[in-house]
Scaffold this active site. Sequence first.
Site, PDB file in Angstrom:
ATOM      1  N   LYS A  15       0.843  -1.224   0.000  1.00  8.27           N
ATOM      2  CA  LYS A  15       0.000   0.000   0.000  1.00  8.27           C
ATOM      3  C   LYS A  15       0.861   1.249   0.000  1.00  8.27           C
ATOM      4  O   LYS A  15       2.037   1.218   0.413  1.00  8.27           O
ATOM      5  CB  LYS A  15      -0.930   0.021   1.215  1.00  8.27           C
ATOM      6  N   ASP A 143      -2.210  -1.843  10.277  1.00 11.55           N
ATOM      7  CA  ASP A 143      -2.490  -1.736   8.838  1.00 11.55           C
ATOM      8  C   ASP A 143      -3.211  -2.958   8.277  1.00 11.55           C
ATOM      9  O   ASP A 143      -3.591  -2.970   7.111  1.00 11.55           O
ATOM     10  CB  ASP A 143      -1.174  -1.577   8.056  1.00 11.55           C
TER      11      ASP A 143
END
Length: 292
Positions: A15, A143
């Site tokens: 990401k 995350d």
Amino acid sequence: MNARAGVIRREAHAKLNVFLRVLGRRDDGYHELESLVLPISLADRISVRPADRLTVSVKGAERLARAVPAGGLNLALVAALALGDACEGGGAAIEIDKQIPVAAGLGGGSADAAAALSALNELWGCDLDRAMLTEIGACVGSDVPALLAGEPVLMHGRGELLAPAPVAPTSWVVVPFAFGVRSPDAYRWWDEGGAPSGPDPESLLAAAAAGDAATLGALLFNDLEAPVSARHPEIAEAKRALLAAGALGAVMSGSGSSVAGLAAHAAHAAELASVFPGALAVSGLAGQPSVA
Ligand code: C5P
């Protein structure tokens, strides 16, 4: 429970944090965040297969594979243990083919954990729904919930509050470094610096949704960038070089160390990547959730 006999594979996408706003330190030591988390095409490959015991092995480019903990600190293994507790999973051989730079702010370990949760949920026939996997993932790392989503999300809280965020296709160049940054250090440096939080992201989110890359490039920000690049000037230097080479904007991802430059299109990203040794041209995934 309907356990599976064969190999199950997942792509564990890295990401970028298109923006990352730190709103303050909480009593539990974590920080209240707001961030647009964008999965990108760069991915590790995870496979899981039935085994008597739970093991994890890591292969891939030697430099990357060596940097990944193979024991109890491996996030995919932590995720497997947590899922095993929740659904009486058994053994499994987890194999990670590492492509994502480590401790780079690209969410590599969390992506592996998210992919392992998804794959083992199927292998062990746990049949847990997304909400339950997200709850387990949040215990593994901040995350992990965002990376389980498999699509761009606006993240709040410690990382567990998520809303899908429309993001038009984007192209980026990612500049990784040989050094990593530990997240606790980055957040502590932010605490010590006493810097104000970044701006309200409303116009950034509108530009991301509209695919207005020029506007988006000018609005990228990360509150952790100033304190981290004060300790690692290479980060500010790479940012300047990316902008000088024609990137529409550049920002450190997560708690660092990687810097992402926004390109106008895929060919532009490839052209920028050719200028920076070790840089990767990647695309943002607008995509549908990949995790059942
Ligand atoms: O949750 P995770 O293990 O990824 O977090 C690593 C470290 O990053 C935490 O121990 C904490 O120091 C810092 N962190 C934080 N606030 C967040 C996420 C992470 O302070 N929202």
